[in-house]
Design a protein around this motif. Structure first.
Motif, PDB file in Angstrom:
ATOM      1  N   GLY A  35      -6.015  -5.353  14.127  1.00 46.97           N
ATOM      2  CA  GLY A  35      -6.412  -5.331  12.722  1.00 46.97           C
ATOM      3  C   GLY A  35      -7.645  -4.515  12.416  1.00 46.97           C
ATOM      4  O   GLY A  35      -8.202  -4.612  11.324  1.00 46.97           O
ATOM      5  N   ASN A  36      -8.076  -3.660  13.366  1.00 39.99           N
ATOM      6  CA  ASN A  36      -9.297  -2.876  13.144  1.00 39.99           C
ATOM      7  C   ASN A  36      -9.029  -1.469  12.620  1.00 39.99           C
ATOM      8  O   ASN A  36      -9.929  -0.829  12.093  1.00 39.99           O
ATOM      9  N   LYS A  37      -7.800  -0.973  12.780  1.00 34.20           N
ATOM     10  CA  LYS A  37      -7.515   0.410  12.380  1.00 34.20           C
ATOM     11  C   LYS A  37      -6.964   0.477  10.965  1.00 34.20           C
ATOM     12  O   LYS A  37      -6.087  -0.297  10.588  1.00 34.20           O
ATOM     13  N   MET A  87       3.863  -6.416  -2.941  1.00 35.73           N
ATOM     14  CA  MET A  87       4.850  -6.344  -1.867  1.00 35.73           C
ATOM     15  C   MET A  87       4.166  -6.117  -0.534  1.00 35.73           C
ATOM     16  O   MET A  87       4.653  -6.558   0.511  1.00 35.73           O
ATOM     17  N   ILE A  88       3.060  -5.395  -0.563  1.00 31.30           N
ATOM     18  CA  ILE A  88       2.238  -5.190   0.622  1.00 31.30           C
ATOM     19  C   ILE A  88       0.879  -5.792   0.315  1.00 31.30           C
ATOM     20  O   ILE A  88       0.211  -5.360  -0.622  1.00 31.30           O
ATOM     21  N   ASP A  89       0.470  -6.795   1.076  1.00 31.15           N
ATOM     22  CA  ASP A  89      -0.774  -7.494   0.777  1.00 31.15           C
ATOM     23  C   ASP A  89      -1.997  -6.691   1.187  1.00 31.15           C
ATOM     24  O   ASP A  89      -2.921  -6.516   0.416  1.00 31.15           O
ATOM     25  N   THR A  90      -2.016  -6.250   2.420  1.00 33.82           N
ATOM     26  CA  THR A  90      -3.186  -5.527   2.916  1.00 33.82           C
ATOM     27  C   THR A  90      -2.725  -4.306   3.681  1.00 33.82           C
ATOM     28  O   THR A  90      -2.245  -4.418   4.801  1.00 33.82           O
ATOM     29  N   HIS A 101      -0.705  -6.511  11.975  1.00 33.11           N
ATOM     30  CA  HIS A 101      -1.621  -7.571  12.418  1.00 33.11           C
ATOM     31  C   HIS A 101      -1.196  -8.926  11.864  1.00 33.11           C
ATOM     32  O   HIS A 101      -1.123  -9.924  12.605  1.00 33.11           O
ATOM     33  N   SER A 102      -0.883  -8.993  10.580  1.00 38.22           N
ATOM     34  CA  SER A 102      -0.537 -10.274   9.954  1.00 38.22           C
ATOM     35  C   SER A 102       0.771 -10.832  10.511  1.00 38.22           C
ATOM     36  O   SER A 102       0.930 -12.051  10.646  1.00 38.22           O
TER      37      SER A 102
END
Length: 544
Positions: free
Chosen positions: A334-336, A355-358, A364-365
């Motif tokens: 989750g760092n990149k 539709m895409i949270d982050t 990662h999620s």
């Protein structure tokens, strides 16, 4: 850090602040937006926000901003929550110098074609001053990929009549939910069609794009995307075989694909009667995240469909186009944050519709969610030169691995990933093997390693069994209906209070609330209860 080093940096991509402990996150977010946008315009990979340096004298004076390391790192999540698209600091460093403490925030460049906003406002730098991102700079960023972005191309014959009414309504509701702190639902619902579609980044000045049709188009409007089929195919393989094609609008039909998947309850550790956990075979959020990633990153110029293959023990998600930037393992922790997107216009619209949270954190999620369900980690297959295949497991590989995750809920993700490789008989670095062995998490000798059976052995007492075992759904449903019969109605909060401490303690709070939501849905669909309130503020009553 010498004065010479400080003076060598350009002011537009570096901001110095003394920063006390009371510096507001809102101000930091504004600088994040400005620095990310300026780095993009200069073709740089990063910019810097530096606390503990006097801006005028360029001398280190020290900063007491968030001295607690955990609280300092939590700034990442606060920034991600209010940036659009959602990205955050790549790293946060602390330097203890003789002159005082210096904190360096590494700001990633805004992705090509996608300016970064903070709480709906785009910022830039004018020398050392913070200012709004002017139209010239805004256009420069947005036009970076327009020529090559398939999803941004305007459909000259496209009109609002080509859009699906139900998809438009749901899109407004999703946008209103995302920006509930800025606009009332009534205001969003009252916007003219052009205003809404432009604000949701689906159209360009009211002109229909391929993104508009792909996400919100009527099924019969797919010809506007020709030769691309505008299609997601679900296949069932195994003892039984079946298939179904799902067309436009993708905004609605990804949920239709999920509903087609056979999603039974899975009993983890069925041979251990004193410690059993029931979870759904596939988590809806994981399935939709994987499917939405396929839509966002598909190479549409190859004119292929997205394929979801359901096998007895797993799901496969396939989309056209190689992995666009980096490799899957770059994103798991989750760092990149990627600098480029294959379909930036489409990706931004999907972000606006929730539709895409982050963006950058989808992989990662998915891994974190699988770990919380005690399931094996997902697997990527990049063996085909122009395709990406993702496997989501729906079956336990090694019961010892699942027992370990149930008992040790605070394992860091890198150790969970390593244990997953152990259970799948995949190679591990010597350093990681030493770490896991030192922690008592693995046993055996290389290459015959296995998850420790000693730690994973269940020794639950009778009291522990009562706390961890799950009751039948009928038991919980009866508690809900009995409560409603006695008190006439109940809010979601009251039902949560009724059931949270009665559900298995093996489930975390988020899993318990999802379980309650599923119970309410089950009762509603069976016609036993009904919601007399709204979606946001439900009031449940016995059905009349």
């Amino acid at each position: 850090m010498s004065p010479h080093t400080i003076d060598a940096w350009e002011s537009e991509i570096v901001e110095f602040k003394e920063a006390g402990n009371d510096d507001k996150t809102d101000k930091i977010g504004s600088y994040f937006s400005a620095l990310a946008n300026e780095a993009n315009l200069r073709g740089l990979e990063r910019a810097w926000l530096i606390f503990g340096v006097n801006n005028k004298t360029r001398s280190v004076v020290g900063s007491n901003y968030r001295l607690d390391s955990e609280r300092l790192q939590s700034t990442k999540m606060q920034i991600a929550d209010s940036t659009e698209p959602s990205i955050t600091f790549r790293n946060i460093y602390e330097l203890q110098l003789s002159q005082g403490r210096v904190v360096l925030f590494e700001v990633p460049s805004a992705p090509l074609g996608m300016p970064i906003a903070w709480k709906g406002h785009y910022y830039a730098r004018a020398g050392e001053s913070l200012t709004h991102l002017g139209l010239d700079k805004l256009d420069n960023i947005r036009q970076q990929t327009m020529i090559e972005d398939w999803s941004a191309q305007i459909i000259l014959d496209g009109t609002f009549d080509h859009l699906d009414t139900d998809a438009l309504q749901k899109a407004r509701e999703s946008f209103a939910q995302k920006y509930a702190n800025r606009f009332s639902s009534e205001e969003v619902m009252g916007w003219p069609m052009k205003t809404f579609l432009d604000r949701a980044k689906l159209t360009q000045d009211g002109r229909i794009t391929r993104t508009t049709i792909l996400l919100l188009g009527k099924p019969e409007s797919a010809y506007l995307l020709s030769p691309h089929p505008g299609q997601i195919t679900w296949k069932l393989e195994g003892p039984e075989r079946a298939y179904e094609h799902f067309g436009l609008p993708f905004f609605l039909n990804t949920t239709s694909v999920y509903r087609r998947i056979r999603n039974i309850q899975v009993r983890i550790l069925p041979d251990d009667q004193l410690f059993a956990v029931e979870v759904s075979k596939y988590d809806q959020r994981i399935v939709l995240e994987a499917l939405h990633n396929c839509i966002a990153h598909q190479d549409y110029s190859r004119n292929g469909r997205i394929i979801v293959t359901e096998q007895p023990d797993c799901l496969y998600f396939e989309n056209e186009g190689r992995f666009f930037e980096g490799l899957p393992e770059d994103y798991i922790i989750g760092n990149k944050t990627p600098r480029r997107y294959r379909n930036p216009f489409l990706a931004q619209a999907m972000t606006e519709l929730n539709m895409i949270d982050t963006m950058g954190y989808g992989i990662h999620s998915i891994h974190v969610a699988q770990a919380r369900r005690f399931f094996p980690m997902p697997d990527f297959d990049l063996s085909e030169s122009n395709a990406v295949k993702l496997r989501i497991h729906g079956k336990i590989v090694d019961p010892a691995y699942s027992r370990m995750l149930i008992q040790k809920t605070n394992l860091p993700l890198d150790q969970i990933l390593a244990l997953d490789r152990v259970q799948k008989r995949l190679p591990l670095s010597d350093d990681m093997i030493k770490r896991l062995r030192r922690l008592g998490l693995i046993e055996g000798r290389k290459p015959h390693l296995h998850v420790s059976a000693t730690v994973a052995k269940v020794t639950a007492s009778k009291a522990d069994y009562i706390k961890t075992r799950a009751q039948d759904d009928d038991y919980y449903c009866k508690l809900i209906t009995d409560y409603l019969k006695k008190f006439n109605k109940a809010s979601r909060g009251e039902i949560d209070k009724l059931l949270l401490d009665k559900l298995s303690s093996v489930l975390d709070n988020e899993q318990k609330k999802k379980k309650i939501a599923n119970l309410l849905t089950k009762l509603r669909r069976s016609g036993k209860i009904q919601n007399k309130g709204s979606k946001k503020a439900p009031q449940w009553k016995i059905a009349e």
